[in-house]
Design an enzyme around this catalytic site. Structure first.
Site, PDB file in Angstrom:
ATOM      1  N   ARG A 221      28.062 134.621  50.289  1.00  0.00           N
ATOM      2  CA  ARG A 221      27.927 133.531  49.449  1.00  0.00           C
ATOM      3  C   ARG A 221      28.989 132.101  49.371  1.00  0.00           C
ATOM      4  O   ARG A 221      30.119 132.553  49.835  1.00  0.00           O
ATOM      5  CB  ARG A 221      27.755 134.095  48.039  1.00  0.00           C
ATOM      6  CG  ARG A 221      29.251 134.898  47.714  1.00  0.00           C
ATOM      7  CD  ARG A 221      29.174 136.033  46.714  1.00  0.00           C
ATOM      8  NE  ARG A 221      28.075 135.318  45.668  1.00  0.00           N
ATOM      9  CZ  ARG A 221      27.028 135.834  45.258  1.00  0.00           C
ATOM     10  NH1 ARG A 221      26.164 136.531  46.146  1.00  0.00           N
ATOM     11  NH2 ARG A 221      26.359 135.437  44.212  1.00  0.00           N
ATOM     12  N   ALA A 244      29.581 132.494  57.567  1.00  0.00           N
ATOM     13  CA  ALA A 244      30.133 132.303  56.560  1.00  0.00           C
ATOM     14  C   ALA A 244      30.028 131.619  55.521  1.00  0.00           C
ATOM     15  O   ALA A 244      29.148 130.612  55.371  1.00  0.00           O
ATOM     16  CB  ALA A 244      31.624 131.922  57.145  1.00  0.00           C
ATOM     17  N   HIS A 245      30.828 131.587  54.235  1.00  0.00           N
ATOM     18  CA  HIS A 245      30.780 130.885  53.012  1.00  0.00           C
ATOM     19  C   HIS A 245      30.683 129.335  53.264  1.00  0.00           C
ATOM     20  O   HIS A 245      31.600 128.712  53.920  1.00  0.00           O
ATOM     21  CB  HIS A 245      31.775 131.393  51.953  1.00  0.00           C
ATOM     22  CG  HIS A 245      33.061 130.972  52.225  1.00  0.00           C
ATOM     23  ND1 HIS A 245      34.218 131.813  51.932  1.00  0.00           N
ATOM     24  CD2 HIS A 245      33.573 130.369  53.431  1.00  0.00           C
ATOM     25  CE1 HIS A 245      35.320 131.691  52.451  1.00  0.00           C
ATOM     26  NE2 HIS A 245      35.136 130.540  53.115  1.00  0.00           N
ATOM     27  N   ASN A 246      29.789 128.915  52.434  1.00  0.00           N
ATOM     28  CA  ASN A 246      29.701 127.278  52.182  1.00  0.00           C
ATOM     29  C   ASN A 246      29.295 126.626  53.511  1.00  0.00           C
ATOM     30  O   ASN A 246      29.646 125.290  53.703  1.00  0.00           O
ATOM     31  CB  ASN A 246      31.056 126.651  51.808  1.00  0.00           C
ATOM     32  CG  ASN A 246      31.541 127.235  50.488  1.00  0.00           C
ATOM     33  OD1 ASN A 246      32.105 128.121  50.212  1.00  0.00           O
ATOM     34  ND2 ASN A 246      31.046 126.115  49.478  1.00  0.00           N
TER      35      ASN A 246
END
Length: 367
Positions: A221, A244-246
């Protein structure tokens, strides 16, 4: 396992679906689909190119989807521009059984204010959090967990033991295979006096329409509220991939098994990432880039190129480098030999320069 139809499909029906030029009897009956190696007189198979046309036993098939007519084959043939695509369409249309709606199992665990669409199949052991929204004709297999405030769009399928954490959105016709986790916490920490302090991960994940995730994929997230890790329309992700995030991944891209994409990386549309490739964080990958297997991408890449190696380089350069590697031992020996020759020549030159000079004749005395 061979899937046999209870009622055969004719080549006329297949031609109606995929088009093409028919050579042979339109009434030819097809009961199954198979690869060339396993085809029999009741099977439909496909020939994608001239190399495949030389496969032993090709004449055993009941009929062929083929890229061009082969006059030497007595098998009925349907000539189409893309036989593999036609084969996929035929398989999906005639040979994938349509499962009837199972309804909602009484063993479902659901939170408050859950909305569930029509004709769903929700198996025993499914858990839905508060304010979850499930679209029409969705299938949720045993062990699926969907967290608070998450949404699953129409006609999506979540296989056993899929986890969709809180605040995530899944579009229509999305397929998520077993063991995949969408919305796990991003790997975010800050150091304080030698300790790793966790940064709360408060964003979400968006999977747009027609995305497919393989088994044991993990998508983190986003870090901040109102931010999302985004997988755009039509992208397909193989087993054991870590995102991974973003991260933002563009439409209709492909990521092959065991690839890893670090945080805040932006990936364009129609990108192909090979198996075990690794992408660094905060970089941009342009549209229609092809990244070879096991590549190490440590910088941003411009659109429309093929890259390989670690660190990444143009594929042509990497191929030339690979061609040199087997010759490195002999090249090393050659360099040593040349070094020795240079040292020997330098020694000889130095010796000649410092040796005794030729004595001059004494000048004659003037009378």
């Amino acid at each position: 396992m061979e899937t046999l139809l209870s009622t055969p499909v004719t080549l006329a029906q297949i031609r109606e679906l995929v088009g093409g030029e028919l050579h042979g009897e339109a009434s030819t009956a097809i009961m199954s689909v198979a690869g060339l190696a396993n085809a029999n007189g009741r099977s439909l198979s496909f020939v994608a190119d001239d190399k495949a046309a030389k496969t032993p036993g090709i004449s055993n098939a009941g009929a062929l989807l083929i890229h061009r007519y082969a006059a030497d084959l007595s098998v009925p043939q349907l000539v189409v521009a893309n036989p593999k695509l036609a084969f996929a369409l035929v398989t999906r249309r005639f040979f994938v059984p349509v499962q009837p709606s199972r309804g909602i199992a009484p063993e479902l665990t659901r939170g408050a204010d859950v909305v569930i669409g029509a004709d769903v199949s929700i198996w025993p052991g499914v858990t839905l959090g508060d304010r979850v929204r499930i679209g029409a004709r969705v299938t949720l297999y045993p062990g699926v967990f969907i967290g608070d405030d998450s949404t699953v769009g129409d006609d999506s399928v979540l296989y056993p033991n899929v986890v969709l954490r809180e605040g995530c959105t899944v579009g229509a016709r999305v397929i998520i295979h077993s063991g995949t986790v969408v919305g796990s916490d991003g790997f975010g920490y800050v150091q304080d006096r030698g300790k790793h302090v966790k940064i709360p991960q408060l964003g979400g994940v968006i999977l747009e329409d027609d995305v497919e995730l393989g088994a044991n994929v993990t998508i983190d997230r986003a870090t901040q509220p109102l931010e999302h890790t985004v997988i755009k329309q039509g992208t397909k992700i193989d087993n054991l991939v870590q995102i991974a995030h973003n991260v933002t991944m563009g439409a209709h891209s492909i990521v092959v098994a065991q690839a890893g994409i670090a945080g805040s990386t932006a990936i364009g549309h129609h990108v192909i990432i090979g198996g075990q490739a690794g992408l660094a964080d905060h970089i941009t990958i342009g549209d229609q880039v092809m990244i070879a297997a096991r590549a190490g991408v440590n910088r941003s890449l411009e659109p429309n190129q093929i890259v390989s190696g670690a660190p990444v380089m143009p594929h042509e350069t990497w191929m030339k480098a690979q061609a040199v590697i087997p010759r490195l031992p002999e090249l090393r020996q050659l360099v040593r030999s040349l070094e020795q020759r240079v040292v020997s020549l330098e020694t000889q030159l130095a010796s000649s320069a410092s040796g005794p000079s030729t004595p001059k004749k004494p000048a004659r005395a003037k009378k």
